[in-house]
Design a protein around this motif. Structure first.
Motif: not given
Length: 179
Positions: A42-52
């Motif tokens: 969820q954090i990755a999606e909201r911030v626009g980052l890769a999960k890693g």
């Protein structure tokens, strides 16, 4: 808020903590976690980052004590961790004379990255205040920010409020005036 049992403030006191909050990416992750817990995905999606990348930054924040795991659940044999802020607000040390304030740098970066044409209220005012007026205005601004933070609803879009009330350093005249 993620939890009613959160401490009101977390004081950044160590170099590790200061480095953790000094990153714009980690600042944005903390903004995601400000109102509700979220998983790495969820954090990755909201911030626009890769999960890693998201996982790396969250681990640094967790190691510094700024975020914590507040819930875990099993999903298809994998343990999913929900992260939240460790306190309602983070207090940074005074940057000192001439030191740029990390929050202001992040706020300007977020303002510059906000969608073109979106509604903004940006203003700079130069004031001349007594010490008492200066103190009163600071208290009023903080109370207003606290009032609206209490009204915040996690289902609504993020809104940032940043203010800086300070006395600038005296300016020297160009050309090296001498007496």
């Amino acid at each position: 808020m993620p939890s009613d049992d959160l401490p009101d403030t977390f004081h950044v006191t160590t170099g590790e903590q200061l480095r953790a909050v000094s990153s714009l990416t980690r600042h944005r992750i903390m903004a995601v976690l400000r109102f509700e817990p979220a998983t790495i995905t969820q954090i990755a999606e909201r911030v626009g980052l890769a999960k890693g990348s998201s996982s790396y930054h969250v681990r640094l924040l967790e190691r510094a004590g700024l975020v914590k795991v507040v819930r875990m659940r099993k999903v298809r044999g994998v343990t999913e961790r929900y992260y939240a802020m460790a306190a309602r607000s983070i207090v940074l040390p005074d940057p000192g004379e001439g030191g740029p304030d990390v929050l202001m740098r992040h706020a300007v970066a977020d303002l510059e990255a906000s969608p073109a044409g979106s509604e903004r209220h940006v203003r700079m005012a130069h004031l001349r205040l007594t010490d008492e007026q200066f103190t009163q205005l600071g208290a009023r601004l903080e109370a207003l920010a606290d009032e609206y933070r209490e009204l915040s609803d996690p289902s609504l879009p993020d809104t940032s409020l940043v203010f800086a009330l300070f006395r600038p350093a005296p300016h020297r005249q160009a050309g090296g005036d001498t007496e």
